[in-house]
Structure formats: C-alpha cells, structure tokens
Design a protein around this motif. Sequence first.
Motif, short mmCIF file in Angstrom:
data_model
loop_
_atom_site.label_atom_id
_atom_site.label_comp_id
_atom_site.label_asym_id
_atom_site.label_seq_id
_atom_site.Cartn_x
_atom_site.Cartn_y
_atom_site.Cartn_z
N LEU A 36 -7.88 -2.26 -5.05
CA LEU A 36 -6.58 -1.26 -3.71
C LEU A 36 -6.58 -2.22 -2.79
CD1 LEU A 36 -5.39 1.56 -3.47
CD2 LEU A 36 -7.46 2.56 -1.68
N LEU A 37 -7.23 -3.32 -1.95
CA LEU A 37 -6.02 -4.02 -0.91
C LEU A 37 -5.70 -4.64 -1.97
CD1 LEU A 37 -8.63 -4.35 2.27
CD2 LEU A 37 -6.62 -3.15 1.99
N ARG A 38 -5.93 -5.75 -2.75
CA ARG A 38 -4.86 -6.01 -4.23
C ARG A 38 -3.63 -6.28 -4.24
NH1 ARG A 38 -9.98 -8.44 -4.96
NH2 ARG A 38 -10.50 -6.89 -7.03
N LEU A 39 -3.71 -4.33 -5.13
CA LEU A 39 -2.88 -3.96 -5.30
C LEU A 39 -1.62 -3.50 -4.07
CD1 LEU A 39 -4.45 -1.06 -8.10
CD2 LEU A 39 -3.43 -3.00 -8.52
N VAL A 40 -2.33 -2.91 -3.50
CA VAL A 40 -1.44 -2.29 -2.24
C VAL A 40 -0.68 -3.99 -1.93
CG1 VAL A 40 -1.09 -1.79 0.21
CG2 VAL A 40 -2.63 -0.39 -1.83
N ASP A 41 -0.88 -4.51 -1.42
CA ASP A 41 -0.88 -6.26 -1.43
C ASP A 41 0.14 -7.26 -1.81
OD1 ASP A 41 -2.07 -5.95 1.21
OD2 ASP A 41 -3.87 -7.00 0.62
N ALA A 42 -0.51 -6.24 -3.09
CA ALA A 42 0.94 -7.32 -4.17
C ALA A 42 2.30 -6.36 -4.70
CB ALA A 42 0.34 -7.19 -5.87
N GLY A 43 1.96 -5.20 -3.71
CA GLY A 43 3.77 -4.59 -3.35
C GLY A 43 3.34 -3.02 -4.32
N VAL A 44 2.25 -2.87 -5.17
CA VAL A 44 2.07 -1.54 -6.02
C VAL A 44 2.16 -0.21 -4.69
CG1 VAL A 44 1.09 0.09 -7.87
CG2 VAL A 44 1.52 -2.99 -7.52
N GLU A 47 -8.09 5.23 -10.99
CA GLU A 47 -8.97 6.59 -11.30
C GLU A 47 -9.80 7.19 -10.45
OE1 GLU A 47 -11.75 5.79 -15.82
OE2 GLU A 47 -9.53 5.50 -16.12
N ILE A 48 -9.00 7.24 -8.84
CA ILE A 48 -9.58 7.93 -8.05
C ILE A 48 -8.45 8.39 -7.36
CG2 ILE A 48 -11.16 6.32 -7.55
CD1 ILE A 48 -8.74 4.73 -5.26
N THR A 49 -8.27 9.75 -6.34
CA THR A 49 -7.34 10.77 -6.31
C THR A 49 -6.25 9.65 -4.87
OG1 THR A 49 -8.21 11.69 -4.32
CG2 THR A 49 -8.70 12.45 -6.86
N ARG A 50 -4.95 10.39 -4.95
CA ARG A 50 -4.60 9.78 -3.91
C ARG A 50 -5.43 9.97 -2.65
NH1 ARG A 50 1.73 10.70 -3.87
NH2 ARG A 50 1.38 12.72 -3.23
N GLY A 51 -5.27 10.96 -2.07
CA GLY A 51 -6.24 11.52 -0.87
C GLY A 51 -7.19 10.60 -1.13
N ARG A 52 -8.52 10.05 -1.82
CA ARG A 52 -9.27 9.66 -1.49
C ARG A 52 -9.02 7.81 -0.78
NH1 ARG A 52 -14.52 9.17 -3.04
NH2 ARG A 52 -14.99 11.24 -1.95
N GLY A 53 -7.94 7.58 -2.18
CA GLY A 53 -7.27 6.51 -2.07
C GLY A 53 -6.71 5.90 -0.52
N TYR A 54 -5.79 7.42 0.38
CA TYR A 54 -5.59 7.04 1.61
C TYR A 54 -6.58 6.85 2.60
CZ TYR A 54 -0.48 7.86 1.27
OH TYR A 54 0.75 7.41 0.52
N GLU A 55 -8.02 7.27 2.12
CA GLU A 55 -8.97 7.41 3.17
C GLU A 55 -9.11 6.25 3.36
OE1 GLU A 55 -11.06 11.47 3.67
OE2 GLU A 55 -11.10 11.00 0.98
N MET A 56 -9.14 5.08 1.83
CA MET A 56 -10.31 4.17 2.18
C MET A 56 -9.76 2.97 2.41
SD MET A 56 -10.74 4.30 -1.86
CE MET A 56 -10.77 2.49 -2.58
N LEU A 57 -8.43 3.00 2.61
CA LEU A 57 -6.98 2.49 3.48
C LEU A 57 -7.16 2.03 4.51
CD1 LEU A 57 -3.46 3.04 1.13
CD2 LEU A 57 -5.93 0.44 1.72
N ARG A 58 -7.91 3.58 5.15
CA ARG A 58 -7.61 3.82 6.65
C ARG A 58 -9.41 3.13 7.36
NH1 ARG A 58 -5.59 9.45 5.47
NH2 ARG A 58 -7.87 10.33 5.57
N ALA A 59 -10.33 3.39 6.72
CA ALA A 59 -11.13 3.02 6.25
C ALA A 59 -11.41 1.23 6.56
CB ALA A 59 -12.26 3.43 6.00
N LEU A 60 -10.50 0.86 5.75
CA LEU A 60 -10.44 -1.02 5.53
C LEU A 60 -9.40 -1.21 6.89
CD1 LEU A 60 -10.53 -1.12 1.69
CD2 LEU A 60 -12.12 -1.78 3.05
N GLY A 61 -8.42 -0.11 7.43
CA GLY A 61 -7.77 -0.94 8.93
C GLY A 61 -6.40 -1.11 8.09
#
Length: 330
Positions: free
Chosen positions: A14-22, A32-46
């Motif tokens: 997820l971090l690689r995709l976001v850093d690539a501009g996706v 194949e994860i929900t957007r809410g779960r994705g935001y939770e993961m990003l918050r957990a990763l700082g």
Amino acid sequence: MLFVEDLERHGEALLRLVDAGVGVAAACGSLEITRGRGYEMLRALGRGRGRKTVITEELRGQVVAVFGRSGSINRAAIAGGLSHDAARRILVAAGLVGAAKAGYGKARAKARFAELVEAGWSITRAAGEVGVNVRTGRDWRRGVRKVGNTRVRPDGMVVDYGTGTRYFISMTRPADAVISDRYLSLDDRLAIADGLVNKHTLTAIAAGIGKHKSTICREIRAHSVEGIYLPHQAHRDAASARARPKTSKLAVDPVLRERVEQGLETKLSPEQISHRLVKDFPDDESMRVSHETIYQALYFQARGGLKREVQTALRTGLSMTTPSGPAVML
C-alpha cells in the motif's frame, strides 16, 4: 481478516502504491481491501492522522497561515493534519482559493495552471489553486521536465540529484513526440491504461492501438506497481531511456567485456557469444549483451570498448561493414 494480518500482508504494498502517486481508493481496490481499512493502515504506518479531526478556529487559522506563506494546499493540509479536500474547503471559505476544483491528472492541472498564469495570477497562487508545489509551478512555467530523480531544462541541461552531476542531452525532439510507429506513444499508453481499467483483454487492447499482444504484455509488466499500470511514468521512463548519446555496455563493464573478448578469440560469432552468456550466467542479468552491441563495439572503436586486436578474431576476417545492396553506377 484481522487488522494486524492485513497490515503485515498489505502494508508495504500500500505504501509503495501511494508513494508512486496512486490514489488510496485505487490502491485499496488493487489490493482487495476496503478504503476504510486502507486509511487505518496508513495511519498505523505514520501516514496521515485520520479523517475525524475537529475543525477548530485555531486549525482554520493555521491552514490559512501556512497557505499564505507557501501557496500550497498540500502543505497547508499536512500542517493541519487534514486531507487535501478538507484544507481546500477551509481556504475556499476564506476566499483564498476558487470554488471550482482543478481537473484530476497532471496534464489537466498543468493546462489549468497555464490558464491562470496567463490570466494574471502569480505562480505561487496558481500552483496552490491546482494543488501542486510552487517549485513544480515554476518548472512548468520555465519548461523544465522532471524525469525520475533529474530535472531536464529546455536547453538540454540535465540536473541529476542522485549523482550530483549536470550534463547536456540533445533536445531536437520533445519527450512526448511520436518517433516511429514502432514505439508506443503517450496516447497508446493512455489507451492501455483505459483498457485495463475497463477490463479489456490484452488482445483487444493491442488491436485497438495497432500493436502486437506481446508488446502490450511487456509494457504492462515493465511499468506496473503492485498490479497498477502507470502510463505517464512509463512514458517518462521511455523518454529518459532514449536519451543519446549512450555509453556502450561493453565500455563500462570490464568483466562482461573480457568474456566477450575471450569468445571472439576462440572464433565464436557475436550471436554465439550472446547465447553462451545466458547459459553460463543464468542468474546474473548484468552478464547480458546483444550481438548487435558486440558488432557495434567491433566496428566503432570510439564507443565500443573492445580491444582493436580482437577484430581479427571475427570468423569473416572483416573489421568493417560492407554494403549488401547492388552497386549503383553514377
């Protein structure tokens, strides 16, 4: 699946995709994860502080102050721990940013930026309106292109921040020009991206742009991040790879050059040497060279890198190319 398991399985991707501009939504869909779960993961990763921040007057003042100094909505959003849209809504209410949102995509943002500057807006204000850094706006205004970790100026000067060097390249052809039907254009790459989004088959995509299916397959495999094809990045990479002049691979790799010279001395043809290297070094991608490169190294000593003595080792005994067509009497 538990959050901890999702984080361990998909966090780095997820971090690689976001850093690539996706976008986060597209990245979550690919994984194949929900957007809410994705935001939770990003918050957990700082990355980000969540979407439940209470908008106070103090926070509004902070966003307005940072935007006033930098002219960047992104910087104002980061300073306040907000999303870009939340910061933009604050600035719209303060009368600092227009209510009409800039179009998505760099091409449309760049076009909108040019329109605003022509209308009399400052570069700082126009860059803030379309949501890019002020330096990006200055680069657009000056015709500077960013390719990977380099900046290419209109006069051909390339500033490489990775190596701290500067050099010149030929600027006789713009990066997005159609060089030949053999190569993919930016329109072709955008058509490939659209086809993938609409779940068209590779055969259908290839037929739509008049290319072979294998060309499309190689293009997608080489320029995808976590399963998402990035057409603009692919086109920039292709333009950078075409920059001339290039140093011969044999001129910069002494180990590879020595193996080629040994093959020529034992009367192997360049084709045989090229195939032999693959068999002798199946797991070493650096030990690869095409037979065309070997021929060029033999016939053009200035950029070849091979010792002049090995020219005589060619089985034909020739060290220069000869015309293959019929003679023409003048």
